[in-house]
Structure formats: C-alpha cells, structure tokens
Design a protein around this motif. Sequence first.
Motif, PDB file in Angstrom:
ATOM      1  N   MET A   1       0.666  -1.139  -0.051  1.00 45.05           N
ATOM      2  CA  MET A   1      -0.163   0.178  -0.048  1.00 45.05           C
ATOM      3  C   MET A   1       0.807   1.376  -0.004  1.00 45.05           C
ATOM      4  SD  MET A   1      -2.583  -1.543   2.811  1.00 45.05           S
ATOM      5  CE  MET A   1      -1.343  -2.314   3.538  1.00 45.05           C
ATOM      6  N   ILE A   2       0.473   2.043  -1.197  1.00 45.32           N
ATOM      7  CA  ILE A   2       1.499   3.274  -1.210  1.00 45.32           C
ATOM      8  C   ILE A   2       0.666   4.372  -0.428  1.00 45.32           C
ATOM      9  CG2 ILE A   2       2.556   4.999  -2.807  1.00 45.32           C
ATOM     10  CD1 ILE A   2       3.754   2.141  -2.768  1.00 45.32           C
ATOM     11  N   ASP A   3       1.498   5.272   0.430  1.00 42.23           N
ATOM     12  CA  ASP A   3       1.116   6.376   0.959  1.00 42.23           C
ATOM     13  C   ASP A   3       1.163   7.462  -0.056  1.00 42.23           C
ATOM     14  OD1 ASP A   3       0.430   8.446   2.606  1.00 42.23           O
ATOM     15  OD2 ASP A   3       1.399   7.718   4.352  1.00 42.23           O
ATOM     16  N   LYS A   4      -0.060   7.990  -0.702  1.00 40.93           N
ATOM     17  CA  LYS A   4       0.101   8.870  -1.574  1.00 40.93           C
ATOM     18  C   LYS A   4       0.048  10.334  -1.098  1.00 40.93           C
ATOM     19  CE  LYS A   4      -2.732   7.125  -5.206  1.00 40.93           C
ATOM     20  NZ  LYS A   4      -3.637   6.964  -6.424  1.00 40.93           N
ATOM     21  N   LYS A   5      -0.072  10.354   0.154  1.00 36.71           N
ATOM     22  CA  LYS A   5       0.021  11.601   0.980  1.00 36.71           C
ATOM     23  C   LYS A   5       1.761  12.151   1.199  1.00 36.71           C
ATOM     24  CE  LYS A   5      -1.481  14.401   4.682  1.00 36.71           C
ATOM     25  NZ  LYS A   5      -2.378  14.481   6.113  1.00 36.71           N
ATOM     26  N   ALA A   6       2.191  10.752   1.718  1.00 38.72           N
ATOM     27  CA  ALA A   6       3.709  10.960   2.022  1.00 38.72           C
ATOM     28  C   ALA A   6       4.424  10.801   0.655  1.00 38.72           C
ATOM     29  CB  ALA A   6       4.012   9.690   3.053  1.00 38.72           C
ATOM     30  N   ALA A   7       4.342  10.037  -0.273  1.00 41.69           N
ATOM     31  CA  ALA A   7       4.821  10.140  -1.527  1.00 41.69           C
ATOM     32  C   ALA A   7       3.753  10.296  -2.738  1.00 41.69           C
ATOM     33  CB  ALA A   7       5.665   8.986  -1.492  1.00 41.69           C
ATOM     34  N   PRO A   8       3.476  11.341  -2.980  1.00 39.47           N
ATOM     35  CA  PRO A   8       2.203  11.532  -3.975  1.00 39.47           C
ATOM     36  C   PRO A   8       2.584  10.576  -5.485  1.00 39.47           C
ATOM     37  CG  PRO A   8       2.804  13.513  -3.049  1.00 39.47           C
ATOM     38  CD  PRO A   8       4.031  12.646  -2.488  1.00 39.47           C
ATOM     39  N   GLU A   9       3.769  10.881  -5.902  1.00 41.26           N
ATOM     40  CA  GLU A   9       3.957  10.399  -7.316  1.00 41.26           C
ATOM     41  C   GLU A   9       4.706   9.074  -7.357  1.00 41.26           C
ATOM     42  OE1 GLU A   9       6.360  13.426  -9.150  1.00 41.26           O
ATOM     43  OE2 GLU A   9       4.708  14.841  -9.204  1.00 41.26           O
ATOM     44  N   PHE A  10       4.951   8.427  -6.049  1.00 39.54           N
ATOM     45  CA  PHE A  10       5.776   7.134  -5.801  1.00 39.54           C
ATOM     46  C   PHE A  10       4.887   6.092  -6.591  1.00 39.54           C
ATOM     47  CE2 PHE A  10       7.181   3.431  -3.495  1.00 39.54           C
ATOM     48  CZ  PHE A  10       8.500   3.127  -4.118  1.00 39.54           C
ATOM     49  N   GLY A  11       3.545   6.252  -6.358  1.00 40.97           N
ATOM     50  CA  GLY A  11       2.845   4.941  -6.966  1.00 40.97           C
ATOM     51  C   GLY A  11       2.592   4.746  -8.299  1.00 40.97           C
ATOM     52  N   ASP A  12       2.505   6.067  -9.018  1.00 40.25           N
ATOM     53  CA  ASP A  12       2.471   6.100 -10.532  1.00 40.25           C
ATOM     54  C   ASP A  12       3.988   5.500 -11.197  1.00 40.25           C
ATOM     55  OD1 ASP A  12      -0.062   6.774 -10.476  1.00 40.25           O
ATOM     56  OD2 ASP A  12       0.360   8.865 -10.684  1.00 40.25           O
ATOM     57  N   TYR A  13       4.961   6.094 -10.350  1.00 41.38           N
ATOM     58  CA  TYR A  13       6.298   5.542 -10.751  1.00 41.38           C
ATOM     59  C   TYR A  13       6.309   4.062 -10.745  1.00 41.38           C
ATOM     60  CZ  TYR A  13      11.474   4.944 -10.830  1.00 41.38           C
ATOM     61  OH  TYR A  13      12.738   4.573 -11.397  1.00 41.38           O
TER      62      TYR A  13
ATOM     63  N   MET B   1       4.470   1.769 -10.805  1.00 35.77           N
ATOM     64  CA  MET B   1       3.534   0.913 -11.439  1.00 35.77           C
ATOM     65  C   MET B   1       4.346   1.057 -12.965  1.00 35.77           C
ATOM     66  SD  MET B   1       1.373  -0.602 -10.060  1.00 35.77           S
ATOM     67  CE  MET B   1       0.494  -1.358 -11.502  1.00 35.77           C
ATOM     68  N   SER B   2       5.108   2.033 -13.259  1.00 32.95           N
ATOM     69  CA  SER B   2       5.748   2.201 -14.673  1.00 32.95           C
ATOM     70  C   SER B   2       6.776   1.398 -14.853  1.00 32.95           C
ATOM     71  CB  SER B   2       5.807   3.876 -14.948  1.00 32.95           C
ATOM     72  OG  SER B   2       6.945   4.051 -13.942  1.00 32.95           O
ATOM     73  N   VAL B   3       7.441   1.069 -13.855  1.00 31.79           N
ATOM     74  CA  VAL B   3       8.800   0.345 -13.723  1.00 31.79           C
ATOM     75  C   VAL B   3       8.541  -1.031 -13.142  1.00 31.79           C
ATOM     76  CG1 VAL B   3      10.026   2.452 -13.291  1.00 31.79           C
ATOM     77  CG2 VAL B   3       9.489   0.996 -11.267  1.00 31.79           C
ATOM     78  N   LEU B   4       7.359  -1.277 -12.778  1.00 31.07           N
ATOM     79  CA  LEU B   4       7.090  -2.699 -12.530  1.00 31.07           C
ATOM     80  C   LEU B   4       7.498  -3.898 -13.508  1.00 31.07           C
ATOM     81  CD1 LEU B   4       5.925  -4.144 -10.015  1.00 31.07           C
ATOM     82  CD2 LEU B   4       3.812  -4.192 -11.192  1.00 31.07           C
ATOM     83  N   PRO B   5       6.968  -3.556 -14.812  1.00 31.63           N
ATOM     84  CA  PRO B   5       7.683  -4.679 -15.706  1.00 31.63           C
ATOM     85  C   PRO B   5       9.100  -4.808 -15.791  1.00 31.63           C
ATOM     86  CG  PRO B   5       5.961  -3.069 -16.950  1.00 31.63           C
ATOM     87  CD  PRO B   5       6.395  -2.739 -15.643  1.00 31.63           C
ATOM     88  N   GLU B   6       9.791  -3.588 -15.483  1.00 28.64           N
ATOM     89  CA  GLU B   6      11.446  -3.610 -15.870  1.00 28.64           C
ATOM     90  C   GLU B   6      11.590  -4.716 -14.365  1.00 28.64           C
ATOM     91  OE1 GLU B   6      14.967  -0.889 -15.480  1.00 28.64           O
ATOM     92  OE2 GLU B   6      13.264  -0.081 -16.113  1.00 28.64           O
ATOM     93  N   ILE B   7      10.958  -4.280 -13.314  1.00 27.29           N
ATOM     94  CA  ILE B   7      11.579  -4.917 -12.103  1.00 27.29           C
ATOM     95  C   ILE B   7      11.030  -6.617 -12.105  1.00 27.29           C
ATOM     96  CG2 ILE B   7      10.947  -5.141  -9.480  1.00 27.29           C
ATOM     97  CD1 ILE B   7      10.187  -1.875  -9.808  1.00 27.29           C
TER      98      ILE B   7
END
Length: 319
Positions: free
Chosen positions: A290-302, A304-310
């Motif tokens: 679970m991503i805390d969007k308040k603490a790291a607003p853009e981390f979740g989107d980032y 998800m974008s690098v998940l295929p590479e990971i």
Amino acid sequence: MARKHLLSDLAGPKSNEQGQSDPFSRDSAAPQYAPRGAIGAVSRSIELLKSQSLTELDPDLIDAPAVIDRLDEDGEQFEEFARNIRENGQQVPILVRPHPTVEGRYQIAYGRRRLKAVKAAGLQIKAAVRSLSDDELVLAQGQENSARQDLSFIERALYAAELEAKGFQRSVIMAALAVDKSNLSRLIQAATQLPADIIRLIGAAPKTGRDRWGELATRLEKQDAITTARETLADDTVKPLPSDERFARVFEAVAPKKVKKEKAQAEVWQADDGVKAASFRQDKRTLTLMIDKKAAPEFGDYLMSVLPEIYASFKKTKR
C-alpha cells in the motif's frame, strides 16, 4: 396339507363347515395384489380383527411392549388427537396380548396413542386380545405403521436398533419395517451413533432426514458437544418447540465454531530519506503493498511504470 401361516391364530377358530376355506391357507383364493408371507398374514389378520368382537379393558392394566415403535409426539399434535377421542369416542380398537410374565395384565401391540388418549379421558379402552409371540407382536406393529403415517427416519432407526438389542432376528426386523438388509444396516448404524437420550429428547422430527441426523452424529463427536446438546434440550424455551425445531436448535448449538483468521499486522516501509512511502502485509498466499500517496504523491505511479522492468530483472535472477 397347507402350511400354517404366521399369525393365522389371530383369525380365531376355523369353521368346520364343508366348503368354507381357511383364510390363511395357501390353497385359498387370494387377490393378486395381496401381500405374501408374514407381512401378508399380519395384514389379513388385522383386517379380520376389525370385524370380530372386541372387549373393553381398564387402560391401567395395559403395559408397553419391550420395544416401543414410536417416540412421543409433540404436545399440540397429541392434544388435538385426544380432543377428537373425547368428543367422538374411540373409533379404532387397539391390539393387545396377555402379558407374557404378569398374570392379569396385558401388553400393547399397537395403538399407544389411542391408549394414552382414552386413559386421559377416563374411559375404558376397546381392544382385541390375541395371543402373540414376540416376533408376531413386532410384525403387527410394523403392519399397522405401514397402513398409517410412516415412522420418521429416526423413529425407524431407533426402533430397529432396539429390536436388534433385544435379540430379534434381522429377518423379523426387516419384515416389520419393510426394508432390505443394506437399509436396515444404515438404520441401525444411524441410531447407534447417537445417544438414545438425545434422540428421545429431540423427538420424531418427521421433516429431518438421514443426512441431517448423520451430520448431527458427526458433530456430537467433538469435545463437550454431547453436554452442549443436553443443555440445549433442557432449556425451558426449547422444550415446548416442535421436534424438528428442537433438532435445529441442537444442530446449531453443536456446529463447529468458525475460527476467525487474524490478519497480519501491516509493516511500514521507510525510505533512506526518512519518508514512510509505503506499508505492506503478507501471509502464506499474498503480499499486499500500500502506497501512502500523501507521504509520496508520485511514487505509486512511478512504481507501476517500472514494474515490468522490475519483474524482468527478477526473472533474470532466477535463470
């Protein structure tokens, strides 16, 4: 010479007049649909009893048989039956035999409800008195039950088990209940798996079939389940209920308790810069991030974008 059929003595003395046949003789003409063997003999005998003279007895002189075929019915049902007896009188006689061990007393073959109702009304009971062996008495009970409302499953099971415990041959029990060997074995097994006192406290439960009684037997194997069942049936709010409802209360009371699985506590993931960007919870089957969007607003989107590479990098490590 014609073989004497079982219970042929119920018909009374045979006539010696020429041309009058013995109703139980194998040589007598009989309808094609008439039952054969012991059950057929009992059926014809009981029909003859209806046309023969009866006697009136003091109900207090009549005892129950060694094995009782029916459980006590619910109070309301019996009260309705007893009221009908009081208002209209006893229409159908009962069948008794001289008591096998006590002089001057009788033992009932069938008609226990009628006997109880007539006794409550303070009347004499109309009865046919016949000499019956133990086997003949059991067969008479079975024939009478087949001509009326069927016994419930548990009544049949308990009756079969008690007859066998009293030493009756299985052939006699099968004839009395009109079942084959395999079904008789199932009935006896069902009754012997359950405590007799619990069966009697529940009652006939006419709407409850074999599968439910079998499941109850399984549930009663659990620790303290029998004690719970007895306590439930002793409850003053349960006692007056119809027997099927009493069964349902016991069935529910001894149901396996559902164990709630405790959820694993979420753990917080903290980055090197001190930001608590995510939390996660895992068990044997899943890991929930679970991503805390308040603490790291853009981390979740980032992420998800690098998940295929990971994931691709992960696959390489497995090679």
